[in-house]
Write a protein that holds these residues in place. Sequence first.
Motif, PDB file in Angstrom:
ATOM      1  N   UNK A 187      -4.488 -16.168   5.172  1.00 12.87           N
ATOM      2  CA  UNK A 187      -3.359 -16.403   6.082  1.00 12.87           C
ATOM      3  C   UNK A 187      -2.102 -16.725   5.274  1.00 12.87           C
ATOM      4  N   UNK A 188      -0.976 -16.188   5.718  1.00 14.82           N
ATOM      5  CA  UNK A 188       0.273 -16.391   4.984  1.00 14.82           C
ATOM      6  C   UNK A 188       0.599 -15.269   4.015  1.00 14.82           C
ATOM      7  N   UNK A 189      -0.359 -14.354   3.820  1.00 17.67           N
ATOM      8  CA  UNK A 189      -0.132 -13.194   2.958  1.00 17.67           C
ATOM      9  C   UNK A 189       0.821 -12.217   3.656  1.00 17.67           C
ATOM     10  N   UNK A 190       1.603 -11.508   2.836  1.00 17.44           N
ATOM     11  CA  UNK A 190       2.491 -10.456   3.348  1.00 17.44           C
ATOM     12  C   UNK A 190       1.880  -9.103   3.005  1.00 17.44           C
ATOM     13  N   UNK A 191       1.782  -8.214   4.001  1.00 18.38           N
ATOM     14  CA  UNK A 191       1.261  -6.868   3.751  1.00 18.38           C
ATOM     15  C   UNK A 191       2.326  -5.849   4.136  1.00 18.38           C
ATOM     16  N   UNK A 192       2.567  -4.919   3.232  1.00 22.30           N
ATOM     17  CA  UNK A 192       3.616  -3.923   3.427  1.00 22.30           C
ATOM     18  C   UNK A 192       3.034  -2.540   3.198  1.00 22.30           C
ATOM     19  N   UNK A 193       2.978  -1.733   4.246  1.00 17.82           N
ATOM     20  CA  UNK A 193       2.513  -0.356   4.089  1.00 17.82           C
ATOM     21  C   UNK A 193       3.723   0.540   3.879  1.00 17.82           C
ATOM     22  N   UNK A 194       3.802   1.147   2.684  1.00 14.00           N
ATOM     23  CA  UNK A 194       4.920   2.015   2.338  1.00 14.00           C
ATOM     24  C   UNK A 194       4.530   3.491   2.390  1.00 14.00           C
ATOM     25  N   UNK A 195       3.320   3.757   2.877  1.00 16.10           N
ATOM     26  CA  UNK A 195       2.874   5.126   3.141  1.00 16.10           C
ATOM     27  C   UNK A 195       3.657   5.684   4.328  1.00 16.10           C
ATOM     28  N   UNK A 196       3.925   6.980   4.325  1.00 20.95           N
ATOM     29  CA  UNK A 196       4.423   7.607   5.545  1.00 20.95           C
ATOM     30  C   UNK A 196       3.227   7.833   6.453  1.00 20.95           C
ATOM     31  N   UNK A 197       3.227   7.180   7.597  1.00 22.79           N
ATOM     32  CA  UNK A 197       2.048   7.173   8.451  1.00 22.79           C
ATOM     33  C   UNK A 197       2.473   7.177   9.918  1.00 22.79           C
ATOM     34  N   UNK A 198       1.524   6.929  10.785  1.00 22.44           N
ATOM     35  CA  UNK A 198       1.757   6.963  12.228  1.00 22.44           C
ATOM     36  C   UNK A 198       2.420   5.680  12.721  1.00 22.44           C
ATOM     37  N   UNK A 199       3.467   5.785  13.542  1.00 18.49           N
ATOM     38  CA  UNK A 199       4.083   4.578  14.112  1.00 18.49           C
ATOM     39  C   UNK A 199       3.089   3.724  14.899  1.00 18.49           C
TER      40      UNK A 199
ATOM     41  N   UNK B 267       3.029  19.334  -1.409  1.00 21.39           N
ATOM     42  CA  UNK B 267       3.041  20.160  -0.205  1.00 21.39           C
ATOM     43  C   UNK B 267       2.102  19.567   0.840  1.00 21.39           C
ATOM     44  N   UNK B 268       0.895  19.180   0.431  1.00 25.64           N
ATOM     45  CA  UNK B 268      -0.101  18.673   1.380  1.00 25.64           C
ATOM     46  C   UNK B 268       0.384  17.404   2.083  1.00 25.64           C
ATOM     47  N   UNK B 269       1.148  16.567   1.373  1.00 25.18           N
ATOM     48  CA  UNK B 269       1.641  15.343   1.992  1.00 25.18           C
ATOM     49  C   UNK B 269       2.827  15.629   2.927  1.00 25.18           C
ATOM     50  N   UNK B 270       3.612  16.645   2.596  1.00 22.33           N
ATOM     51  CA  UNK B 270       4.707  17.019   3.493  1.00 22.33           C
ATOM     52  C   UNK B 270       4.149  17.608   4.786  1.00 22.33           C
ATOM     53  N   UNK B 271       3.090  18.402   4.663  1.00 24.62           N
ATOM     54  CA  UNK B 271       2.427  18.930   5.860  1.00 24.62           C
ATOM     55  C   UNK B 271       1.918  17.778   6.720  1.00 24.62           C
ATOM     56  N   UNK B 272       1.323  16.776   6.090  1.00 27.05           N
ATOM     57  CA  UNK B 272       0.852  15.589   6.819  1.00 27.05           C
ATOM     58  C   UNK B 272       1.997  14.913   7.547  1.00 27.05           C
ATOM     59  N   UNK B 273       3.114  14.709   6.867  1.00 25.47           N
ATOM     60  CA  UNK B 273       4.266  14.042   7.481  1.00 25.47           C
ATOM     61  C   UNK B 273       4.818  14.839   8.655  1.00 25.47           C
ATOM     62  N   UNK B 274       4.966  16.147   8.465  1.00 23.94           N
ATOM     63  CA  UNK B 274       5.511  16.985   9.528  1.00 23.94           C
ATOM     64  C   UNK B 274       4.569  17.042  10.727  1.00 23.94           C
ATOM     65  N   UNK B 275       3.275  17.023  10.468  1.00 26.34           N
ATOM     66  CA  UNK B 275       2.302  17.027  11.559  1.00 26.34           C
ATOM     67  C   UNK B 275       2.422  15.759  12.391  1.00 26.34           C
ATOM     68  N   UNK B 276       2.532  14.610  11.718  1.00 28.72           N
ATOM     69  CA  UNK B 276       2.719  13.342  12.432  1.00 28.72           C
ATOM     70  C   UNK B 276       4.020  13.371  13.226  1.00 28.72           C
ATOM     71  N   UNK B 277       5.084  13.891  12.618  1.00 30.26           N
ATOM     72  CA  UNK B 277       6.384  13.958  13.285  1.00 30.26           C
ATOM     73  C   UNK B 277       6.322  14.847  14.517  1.00 30.26           C
TER      74      UNK B 277
ATOM     75  N   UNK C 166       0.837  -1.197   0.000  1.00 30.24           N
ATOM     76  CA  UNK C 166       0.000   0.000   0.000  1.00 30.24           C
ATOM     77  C   UNK C 166       0.870   1.245   0.000  1.00 30.24           C
ATOM     78  N   UNK C 167       0.477   2.202  -0.837  1.00 30.16           N
ATOM     79  CA  UNK C 167       1.156   3.498  -0.919  1.00 30.16           C
ATOM     80  C   UNK C 167       0.068   4.547  -1.135  1.00 30.16           C
ATOM     81  N   UNK C 168      -0.563   4.952  -0.035  1.00 34.16           N
ATOM     82  CA  UNK C 168      -1.692   5.875  -0.114  1.00 34.16           C
ATOM     83  C   UNK C 168      -1.306   7.212   0.518  1.00 34.16           C
ATOM     84  N   UNK C 169      -2.301   8.085   0.791  1.00 32.15           N
ATOM     85  CA  UNK C 169      -1.948   9.436   1.181  1.00 32.15           C
ATOM     86  C   UNK C 169      -1.778   9.704   2.659  1.00 32.15           C
ATOM     87  N   UNK C 170      -2.800   9.380   3.435  1.00 29.78           N
ATOM     88  CA  UNK C 170      -2.866   9.799   4.831  1.00 29.78           C
ATOM     89  C   UNK C 170      -3.116   8.599   5.750  1.00 29.78           C
TER      90      UNK C 170
END
Length: 291
Positions: free
Chosen positions: A91-103, A238-248, A67-71
């Motif tokens: 079961x046995x599936x691998x899921x990888x979230x590559x979105x910048x998101x909340x720890x 810009x909107x995604x950088x604001x999201x990342x900085x807000x989470x940080x 997954x590579x989504x926005x927020x």
Amino acid sequence: MVTNKTKIGFIGTGVMGKSMILNLIHAGYSISIHTRTKQKAEELINNGATWRNSVAELSQSAEVIITMVGYPSDVEAVYFGENGILENAKPGTYVIDMTTSSPSLAIDIFNQAHHKGIYALDAPVSGGDVGARNGTLAIMAGGDQQTFDTILPIFEVVGHNILLQGNAGAGQHTKLANQITIASNMIGVCEAILYAKKAGLDPERVLKSITTGAAGSWSLSNLGPRMIQGDYAPGFYVKHFIKDMTIALESAEEMELTTPGLSLSLELYKELAENGENDSGTQALIKLFSS
């Protein structure tokens, strides 16, 4: 074991996801895709990707789901609920979230996946549109070693600096450290270019000198020239950088850490967004300094 016969499902076909999917297709992987607007995925479909009508349909057919989504809210929407990944993946599936998101969200996904026999990693990336296109993204992963080792061949198609940083959530924390570094650096890049202009110098010639010295950075080398040329097309919104900085900033506050550089950068980017630049690239910050 992951091979190029492994069926990969990919959710999110934006600036980053699109290039990552194309690189996986070119490497011989079978890719199914889903995004909210099918029209935006036409190029990928024409290049061999298989369209799935829903998150649930994609999840039922894939062995690895990226997954590579926005927020963070988008991450929650695709992973949780009756029609989400975790309710529909085998079961046995691998899921990888590559979105910048909340720890904390990454840890929640890991725990819920574990209860269902699904393997999860958080693996946000850095490198922008250039890194995604060239397959040179830095990948910062959180999760267990065995899952990381299994998925590594896929990561090696889209990135080159690939590290497991620790348990679930560690990838997201590392990416937030990355964004904190960029936040203050972007202010410096803008100020340096405008200083060069005010001093009567050719800013492009100045960049040739300073990008290879102690001031060198990815932002200076890749976004500095775009600032000079007035190219504000989004490699990273810009909107995604604001999201990342807000989470940080929220994460730093939870740890009782003061981050004045991050706070200033977030304030400036919010002002930029209020000026109508939400969908511009982060290099548009120089407009605030030029006005």
